[in-house]
Motif scaffolding. Sequence first.
Motif, PDB file in Angstrom:
ATOM      1  N   ALA A 192     -10.388  -6.889  57.740  1.00 42.74           N
ATOM      2  CA  ALA A 192      -9.287  -6.004  57.361  1.00 42.74           C
ATOM      3  C   ALA A 192      -7.941  -6.613  57.734  1.00 42.74           C
ATOM      4  O   ALA A 192      -6.968  -6.523  56.969  1.00 42.74           O
ATOM      5  N   ALA A 193      -7.864  -7.246  58.911  1.00 45.38           N
ATOM      6  CA  ALA A 193      -6.606  -7.860  59.337  1.00 45.38           C
ATOM      7  C   ALA A 193      -6.200  -8.977  58.387  1.00 45.38           C
ATOM      8  O   ALA A 193      -5.029  -9.096  57.996  1.00 45.38           O
ATOM      9  N   ILE A 194      -7.158  -9.811  57.998  1.00 46.10           N
ATOM     10  CA  ILE A 194      -6.844 -10.919  57.095  1.00 46.10           C
ATOM     11  C   ILE A 194      -6.480 -10.394  55.706  1.00 46.10           C
ATOM     12  O   ILE A 194      -5.536 -10.882  55.073  1.00 46.10           O
ATOM     13  N   SER A 206       2.815 -18.359  55.008  1.00 46.95           N
ATOM     14  CA  SER A 206       1.688 -18.617  55.907  1.00 46.95           C
ATOM     15  C   SER A 206       1.273 -17.314  56.557  1.00 46.95           C
ATOM     16  O   SER A 206       2.066 -16.372  56.648  1.00 46.95           O
ATOM     17  N   ILE A 207       0.014 -17.229  56.967  1.00 50.26           N
ATOM     18  CA  ILE A 207      -0.466 -16.075  57.725  1.00 50.26           C
ATOM     19  C   ILE A 207      -0.994 -16.566  59.062  1.00 50.26           C
ATOM     20  O   ILE A 207      -1.486 -17.697  59.184  1.00 50.26           O
ATOM     21  N   GLU A 208      -0.884 -15.728  60.084  1.00 50.60           N
ATOM     22  CA  GLU A 208      -1.305 -16.117  61.427  1.00 50.60           C
ATOM     23  C   GLU A 208      -2.796 -15.887  61.625  1.00 50.60           C
ATOM     24  O   GLU A 208      -3.345 -14.857  61.218  1.00 50.60           O
ATOM     25  N   ILE A 209      -3.448 -16.848  62.247  1.00 54.33           N
ATOM     26  CA  ILE A 209      -4.854 -16.767  62.630  1.00 54.33           C
ATOM     27  C   ILE A 209      -4.952 -17.069  64.111  1.00 54.33           C
ATOM     28  O   ILE A 209      -4.376 -18.049  64.599  1.00 54.33           O
ATOM     29  N   TRP A 210      -5.689 -16.237  64.852  1.00 52.35           N
ATOM     30  CA  TRP A 210      -5.844 -16.475  66.286  1.00 52.35           C
ATOM     31  C   TRP A 210      -6.766 -17.668  66.531  1.00 52.35           C
ATOM     32  O   TRP A 210      -7.888 -17.708  66.016  1.00 52.35           O
ATOM     33  N   GLY A 211      -6.291 -18.616  67.299  1.00 48.59           N
ATOM     34  CA  GLY A 211      -7.101 -19.783  67.632  1.00 48.59           C
ATOM     35  C   GLY A 211      -7.154 -20.782  66.493  1.00 48.59           C
ATOM     36  O   GLY A 211      -6.341 -20.750  65.561  1.00 48.59           O
ATOM     37  N   GLU A 270      -1.404 -20.394  59.906  1.00 44.46           N
ATOM     38  CA  GLU A 270      -0.670 -20.763  61.120  1.00 44.46           C
ATOM     39  C   GLU A 270      -1.516 -20.341  62.319  1.00 44.46           C
ATOM     40  O   GLU A 270      -1.773 -19.154  62.524  1.00 44.46           O
ATOM     41  N   HIS A 271      -1.951 -21.303  63.094  1.00 46.44           N
ATOM     42  CA  HIS A 271      -2.834 -21.029  64.221  1.00 46.44           C
ATOM     43  C   HIS A 271      -2.005 -20.687  65.455  1.00 46.44           C
ATOM     44  O   HIS A 271      -1.165 -21.480  65.894  1.00 46.44           O
ATOM     45  N   VAL A 272      -2.240 -19.487  65.991  1.00 46.60           N
ATOM     46  CA  VAL A 272      -1.458 -18.990  67.124  1.00 46.60           C
ATOM     47  C   VAL A 272      -2.408 -18.549  68.235  1.00 46.60           C
ATOM     48  O   VAL A 272      -3.584 -18.264  67.987  1.00 46.60           O
ATOM     49  N   PRO A 273      -1.927 -18.504  69.490  1.00 48.36           N
ATOM     50  CA  PRO A 273      -2.778 -18.026  70.582  1.00 48.36           C
ATOM     51  C   PRO A 273      -3.154 -16.567  70.388  1.00 48.36           C
ATOM     52  O   PRO A 273      -2.376 -15.766  69.861  1.00 48.36           O
ATOM     53  N   GLY A 274      -4.371 -16.213  70.780  1.00 45.97           N
ATOM     54  CA  GLY A 274      -4.832 -14.837  70.683  1.00 45.97           C
ATOM     55  C   GLY A 274      -6.293 -14.746  71.077  1.00 45.97           C
ATOM     56  O   GLY A 274      -6.997 -15.760  71.097  1.00 45.97           O
TER      57      GLY A 274
END
Length: 321
Positions: A192-194, A206-211, A270-274
Amino acid sequence: MKRVCVTGAGGFIGHHLVTFLKERGYWVRGVDLKYPEYTEVDADEFELLDLRRWDAALQAMRGVDQVYALAADMGGMGYISTHHAEILRNNSLINLHTLDAALINGVQRYLYSSSACIYPEYLQTEADVVPLKESDAYPAQPQDAYGWEKLFTELLCSYYADEYPMETRIVRFHNIYGPLGTYDGGREKAPAAICRKVALAEDGDSIEIWGDGEQTRSFCYIDDCVEGIYRIMQSDYAKPLNLGTDEMVSIKQLAHMVTELAGKRDISLEHVPGPQGVRGRNSDNSLLRKVLGWEPATSLRDGLVPTYEWIETMLTSRDRV
């Protein structure tokens, strides 16, 4: 007419299950802290009750033959990894009160909704994980309080069935998704988040993805989930059963699948911390097939189509308000 109670009936799986049972001729009481957010109430009765309270649990369990116990304080990885004390306290109270109230009220059969989060961390350290069998639960080492609470209640249900005149059934959900579920606010799960992020993005964004996105999961479509719940409740099998698919994908693959289905081929990640949870998790459905002669059949791609379309429609409607 068989009378049933569905707790957590205001939630995603719960309200789908209420509809499923009504279509099959059951009298249904829905119980939750809230009404369903995205659809009308289908239950014959719907009571707003806090099952952390003993008196509320007693009221909820009155006059029914079967209970589908889905009520829980839960959410996606972002939520369950940061609310350990709250989740353990709330869900323990809900489960203890509901189970005991069902016994006192003479409920014949009680289905408990557990989770794949009960499986040990030490079996889920690699993305290319070996599918998890029901027997893999022990020696126990769930990652979070959510998993420990689920595992404890599985044991409690088994002991109640051994020692008291009430049958229990236990289902371990593996990442259920589909339309009419939470898609924002922090409690949403990965599909759902994606879908939300892709729906809001334009080509070139771009969309953010954790890790790093290499963590793996399998996902089960909601229609398969409610049918599986019903089949497990009707079966003679009292031990825990996985309910999921064995179609394992990485989160990166999931994101690319959604962007393709949305017709947005120029969206980057875009890979971000999470919080990422365990590195890999997949369902072994061997026992499910043996017990039920059935398993979930909806492919991830087929299930994502209505899921994405519904979330996109919700976002579009919200923007127009």
